[in-house]
Design a protein around this motif. Structure first.
Motif, PDB file in Angstrom:
ATOM      1  N   THR A  71       1.001  -1.235  -0.012  1.00 49.27           N
ATOM      2  CA  THR A  71      -0.060  -0.167  -0.107  1.00 49.27           C
ATOM      3  C   THR A  71       0.797   1.176  -0.169  1.00 49.27           C
ATOM      4  OG1 THR A  71      -1.702  -1.219   1.057  1.00 49.27           O
ATOM      5  CG2 THR A  71      -1.956   1.296   1.086  1.00 49.27           C
ATOM      6  N   LEU A  72       1.951   1.156   0.769  1.00 48.24           N
ATOM      7  CA  LEU A  72       2.944   2.505   0.597  1.00 48.24           C
ATOM      8  C   LEU A  72       3.531   2.516  -0.629  1.00 48.24           C
ATOM      9  CD1 LEU A  72       4.855   1.676   3.891  1.00 48.24           C
ATOM     10  CD2 LEU A  72       3.684   3.889   3.376  1.00 48.24           C
ATOM     11  N   ILE A  73       3.705   1.478  -1.428  1.00 46.07           N
ATOM     12  CA  ILE A  73       4.113   1.511  -2.804  1.00 46.07           C
ATOM     13  C   ILE A  73       3.181   2.131  -3.739  1.00 46.07           C
ATOM     14  CG2 ILE A  73       5.089   0.401  -4.703  1.00 46.07           C
ATOM     15  CD1 ILE A  73       6.520  -1.452  -2.463  1.00 46.07           C
ATOM     16  N   GLN A  74       2.210   1.756  -3.485  1.00 43.73           N
ATOM     17  CA  GLN A  74       0.833   2.153  -4.370  1.00 43.73           C
ATOM     18  C   GLN A  74       0.475   3.732  -4.257  1.00 43.73           C
ATOM     19  OE1 GLN A  74      -1.970  -1.260  -3.495  1.00 43.73           O
ATOM     20  NE2 GLN A  74      -2.837  -0.380  -5.192  1.00 43.73           N
ATOM     21  N   LEU A  75       0.742   4.141  -2.944  1.00 41.66           N
ATOM     22  CA  LEU A  75       0.330   5.429  -2.333  1.00 41.66           C
ATOM     23  C   LEU A  75       1.309   6.228  -2.977  1.00 41.66           C
ATOM     24  CD1 LEU A  75      -1.153   7.698  -0.890  1.00 41.66           C
ATOM     25  CD2 LEU A  75       0.077   7.175   1.322  1.00 41.66           C
ATOM     26  N   LYS A  76       2.713   6.011  -2.898  1.00 41.95           N
ATOM     27  CA  LYS A  76       3.760   6.661  -3.729  1.00 41.95           C
ATOM     28  C   LYS A  76       3.286   6.740  -5.355  1.00 41.95           C
ATOM     29  CE  LYS A  76       8.830   6.702  -4.167  1.00 41.95           C
ATOM     30  NZ  LYS A  76       8.959   6.082  -5.825  1.00 41.95           N
ATOM     31  N   ALA A  77       2.939   5.806  -5.825  1.00 41.78           N
ATOM     32  CA  ALA A  77       2.662   5.817  -7.409  1.00 41.78           C
ATOM     33  C   ALA A  77       1.529   6.904  -7.569  1.00 41.78           C
ATOM     34  CB  ALA A  77       2.334   4.701  -7.607  1.00 41.78           C
TER      35      ALA A  77
END
Length: 194
Positions: A71-77
């Motif tokens: 989710t952190l990686i998705q939020l960054k994207a």
């Protein structure tokens, strides 16, 4: 699970009391990911995730770890897409330091952003130090991290100037993003004044 549901689970995880004292909460993590999305050099995922938590959290399971990190990686994207769009990016907090800046979400967001800058500080200031410093100033002021320095304490004492600077943060984020990622489209904000 929808992205909104994933974000609310991430928020609950990051805002829980059992994380390391130096781990970033949700709002600070958003600022941190925003800085990472702007930075001209991609920081490896493992490095920025580990730095965000300060020390590895106690996950209940591997599945929870994968979900939170994913989710952190998705939020960054998601933040990177917002920065690249024509709209001003949305912050997860009010653009207001309130009566007690140290307790405000905006202060936390600005601190998180600066933490993201510190991961690759040399790269941020490598090519356009004056412009970058000018654009970062409202976030630096908002973070309170530099209040010991006279020029920052002077600004902090001027409530109207502080508010004016803080209201510019969303458009400054877009300007920083364009400066690093599309220099030929330099925003009007940065064009030389005659």
């Amino acid at each position: 699970m929808s992205f909104a549901e994933q974000l609310s689970r991430l928020q609950a995880f990051l805002d829980a009391d059992d994380l390391h004292d130096e781990a970033l909460d949700y709002v600070a993590a958003h600022g941190y990911l925003t800085a990472l999305s702007i930075c001209p050099e991609q920081v490896p995922e493992r490095e920025w995730i580990d730095a965000l938590f300060a020390e590895p959290p106690h996950y209940r399971s591997d599945a929870e770890r994968e979900e939170i990190e994913g989710t952190l990686i998705q939020l960054k994207a998601h933040i990177a897409r917002q920065l690249a769009s024509d709209d001003d990016p949305e912050l997860p907090c009010e653009l207001d330091l309130g009566d007690d800046p140290d307790d405000s979400d905006l202060r936390g967001w600005c601190i998180g952003f600066m933490e993201g800058v510190f991961l690759r500080e040399d790269i941020w200031f490598e090519n356009a130090e004056d412009e970058v410093s000018e654009l970062l100033l409202p976030i630096m002021v908002g973070s309170g991290l530099f209040d010991e320095q006279p020029e920052f304490s002077d600004i902090a004492r001027d409530q109207d100037l502080m508010n004016e600077m803080i209201e510019q943060i969303p458009e400054l984020l877009t300007a920083l993003f364009l400066l690093f990622n599309a220099p030929e489209e330099k925003p009007a904000l940065l064009k030389p004044r005659h």
